[in-house]
Design a protein around this motif. Structure first.
Motif, PDB file in Angstrom:
ATOM      1  N   THR A  42      -5.697   2.541  14.188  1.00  0.00           N
ATOM      2  CA  THR A  42      -5.735   1.859  12.900  1.00  0.00           C
ATOM      3  C   THR A  42      -4.408   1.855  12.149  1.00  0.00           C
ATOM      4  N   VAL A  43      -3.436   2.600  12.611  1.00  0.00           N
ATOM      5  CA  VAL A  43      -2.207   2.758  11.826  1.00  0.00           C
ATOM      6  C   VAL A  43      -1.425   1.455  11.681  1.00  0.00           C
ATOM      7  N   ALA A  44      -1.341   0.650  12.709  1.00  0.00           N
ATOM      8  CA  ALA A  44      -0.575  -0.602  12.623  1.00  0.00           C
ATOM      9  C   ALA A  44      -1.213  -1.565  11.621  1.00  0.00           C
ATOM     10  N   GLU A  45      -2.535  -1.682  11.653  1.00  0.00           N
ATOM     11  CA  GLU A  45      -3.221  -2.578  10.726  1.00  0.00           C
ATOM     12  C   GLU A  45      -3.113  -2.059   9.289  1.00  0.00           C
ATOM     13  N   THR A  46      -3.203  -0.756   9.108  1.00  0.00           N
ATOM     14  CA  THR A  46      -3.026  -0.173   7.777  1.00  0.00           C
ATOM     15  C   THR A  46      -1.625  -0.474   7.255  1.00  0.00           C
ATOM     16  N   ALA A  47      -0.633  -0.332   8.113  1.00  0.00           N
ATOM     17  CA  ALA A  47       0.746  -0.637   7.718  1.00  0.00           C
ATOM     18  C   ALA A  47       0.880  -2.100   7.310  1.00  0.00           C
ATOM     19  N   ARG A  48       0.296  -2.985   8.091  1.00  0.00           N
ATOM     20  CA  ARG A  48       0.377  -4.417   7.790  1.00  0.00           C
ATOM     21  C   ARG A  48      -0.337  -4.757   6.482  1.00  0.00           C
ATOM     22  N   LEU A  49      -1.525  -4.209   6.296  1.00  0.00           N
ATOM     23  CA  LEU A  49      -2.320  -4.537   5.111  1.00  0.00           C
ATOM     24  C   LEU A  49      -1.723  -3.995   3.812  1.00  0.00           C
ATOM     25  N   TYR A  50      -1.197  -2.781   3.864  1.00  0.00           N
ATOM     26  CA  TYR A  50      -0.825  -2.101   2.619  1.00  0.00           C
ATOM     27  C   TYR A  50       0.669  -1.900   2.411  1.00  0.00           C
ATOM     28  N   TYR A  51       1.487  -2.143   3.443  1.00  0.00           N
ATOM     29  CA  TYR A  51       2.920  -1.873   3.309  1.00  0.00           C
ATOM     30  C   TYR A  51       3.796  -3.065   3.651  1.00  0.00           C
ATOM     31  N   SER A  52       3.213  -4.218   3.888  1.00  0.00           N
ATOM     32  CA  SER A  52       4.012  -5.411   4.168  1.00  0.00           C
ATOM     33  C   SER A  52       4.890  -5.740   2.969  1.00  0.00           C
ATOM     34  N   GLY A  53       6.070  -6.253   3.267  1.00  0.00           N
ATOM     35  CA  GLY A  53       6.997  -6.648   2.214  1.00  0.00           C
ATOM     36  C   GLY A  53       7.916  -5.543   1.731  1.00  0.00           C
ATOM     37  N   GLN A  54       7.713  -4.340   2.227  1.00  0.00           N
ATOM     38  CA  GLN A  54       8.582  -3.232   1.827  1.00  0.00           C
ATOM     39  C   GLN A  54       9.744  -3.113   2.807  1.00  0.00           C
ATOM     40  N   PRO A  55      10.957  -2.900   2.307  1.00  0.00           N
ATOM     41  CA  PRO A  55      12.107  -2.844   3.209  1.00  0.00           C
ATOM     42  C   PRO A  55      12.096  -1.638   4.145  1.00  0.00           C
ATOM     43  N   VAL A  56      11.514  -0.529   3.694  1.00  0.00           N
ATOM     44  CA  VAL A  56      11.426   0.678   4.517  1.00  0.00           C
ATOM     45  C   VAL A  56      10.075   1.337   4.259  1.00  0.00           C
ATOM     46  N   VAL A  57       9.407   1.699   5.336  1.00  0.00           N
ATOM     47  CA  VAL A  57       8.163   2.460   5.269  1.00  0.00           C
ATOM     48  C   VAL A  57       8.339   3.675   6.167  1.00  0.00           C
ATOM     49  N   HIS A  58       7.910   4.813   5.698  1.00  0.00           N
ATOM     50  CA  HIS A  58       8.010   6.043   6.484  1.00  0.00           C
ATOM     51  C   HIS A  58       6.670   6.311   7.150  1.00  0.00           C
ATOM     52  N   LEU A  59       6.727   6.645   8.427  1.00  0.00           N
ATOM     53  CA  LEU A  59       5.547   6.962   9.216  1.00  0.00           C
ATOM     54  C   LEU A  59       5.697   8.385   9.720  1.00  0.00           C
ATOM     55  N   LEU A  60       4.724   9.221   9.408  1.00  0.00           N
ATOM     56  CA  LEU A  60       4.734  10.606   9.849  1.00  0.00           C
ATOM     57  C   LEU A  60       3.554  10.836  10.780  1.00  0.00           C
ATOM     58  N   GLU A  61       3.800  11.575  11.852  1.00  0.00           N
ATOM     59  CA  GLU A  61       2.769  11.905  12.827  1.00  0.00           C
ATOM     60  C   GLU A  61       2.432  13.386  12.692  1.00  0.00           C
ATOM     61  N   PHE A  62       1.139  13.697  12.720  1.00  0.00           N
ATOM     62  CA  PHE A  62       0.670  15.077  12.605  1.00  0.00           C
ATOM     63  C   PHE A  62      -0.288  15.376  13.750  1.00  0.00           C
ATOM     64  N   ALA A  63      -0.132  16.538  14.365  1.00  0.00           N
ATOM     65  CA  ALA A  63      -1.079  16.980  15.387  1.00  0.00           C
ATOM     66  C   ALA A  63      -2.355  17.433  14.687  1.00  0.00           C
ATOM     67  N   VAL A  64      -3.479  16.893  15.104  1.00  0.00           N
ATOM     68  CA  VAL A  64      -4.758  17.250  14.496  1.00  0.00           C
ATOM     69  C   VAL A  64      -4.989  18.754  14.580  1.00  0.00           C
ATOM     70  N   ALA A  65      -4.584  19.376  15.687  1.00  0.00           N
ATOM     71  CA  ALA A  65      -4.798  20.816  15.876  1.00  0.00           C
ATOM     72  C   ALA A  65      -4.037  21.660  14.863  1.00  0.00           C
ATOM     73  N   ASP A  66      -2.971  21.106  14.268  1.00  0.00           N
ATOM     74  CA  ASP A  66      -2.155  21.850  13.301  1.00  0.00           C
ATOM     75  C   ASP A  66      -2.623  21.681  11.857  1.00  0.00           C
ATOM     76  N   LEU A  67      -3.639  20.860  11.639  1.00  0.00           N
ATOM     77  CA  LEU A  67      -4.116  20.571  10.288  1.00  0.00           C
ATOM     78  C   LEU A  67      -5.449  21.264  10.033  1.00  0.00           C
ATOM     79  N   PRO A  68      -5.765  21.481   8.755  1.00  0.00           N
ATOM     80  CA  PRO A  68      -7.133  21.913   8.448  1.00  0.00           C
ATOM     81  C   PRO A  68      -8.107  20.854   8.965  1.00  0.00           C
ATOM     82  N   PRO A  69      -9.379  21.202   9.092  1.00  0.00           N
ATOM     83  CA  PRO A  69     -10.334  20.219   9.609  1.00  0.00           C
ATOM     84  C   PRO A  69     -10.303  18.910   8.820  1.00  0.00           C
TER      85      PRO A  69
END
Length: 113
Positions: A42-69
């Motif tokens: 879903t990340v690409a569609e979310t980026a397109r829907l909510y971040y289009s038109g911005q000159p720079v968007v930051h994308l961060l990746e997180f390992a699920v195992a390293d996060l709280p549930p």
């Protein structure tokens, strides 16, 4: 869900705020009471829907195992999205990208995603 990684998109101003505080602090997240994340499907569609038109968007990746549930909840047409009920430290990101726009203004997703 079987996703091993989840993704957080940030505008340039949200990224600057996150660098200053160490955690993502997006107004929408504060209003909804949880951190909005995306899965790989879903990340690409979310980026397109909510971040289009911005000159720079930051994308961060997180390992699920390293996060709280995470809680996977339906959104956008019933699709399940990961939500984190707590703070998301940017230091926990396993990878990060700066996305520029394509010809239509949508953020270009990294090839190594």
């Amino acid at each position: 869900m079987t996703d091993t990684h989840v993704y957080k998109l940030l505008s340039q101003s949200d990224w600057e705020a996150a660098k200053a505080s160490g955690v993502t602090a997006v107004p929408l997240d504060a209003a909804d009471g949880y951190v909005h994340l995306s899965g790989i499907a879903t990340v690409a569609e979310t980026a397109r829907l909510y971040y289009s038109g911005q000159p720079v968007v930051h994308l961060l990746e997180f390992a699920v195992a390293d996060l709280p549930p995470l809680k996977w909840e339906p959104s956008r047409g019933g699709t399940l999205f990961p939500h984190l009920y707590g703070d998301l430290s940017i230091a926990q990101a396993s990878r990060q990208w700066q996305l520029g726009p394509d010809a239509d203004g949508a953020p270009i997703m990294p090839e190594d995603l």
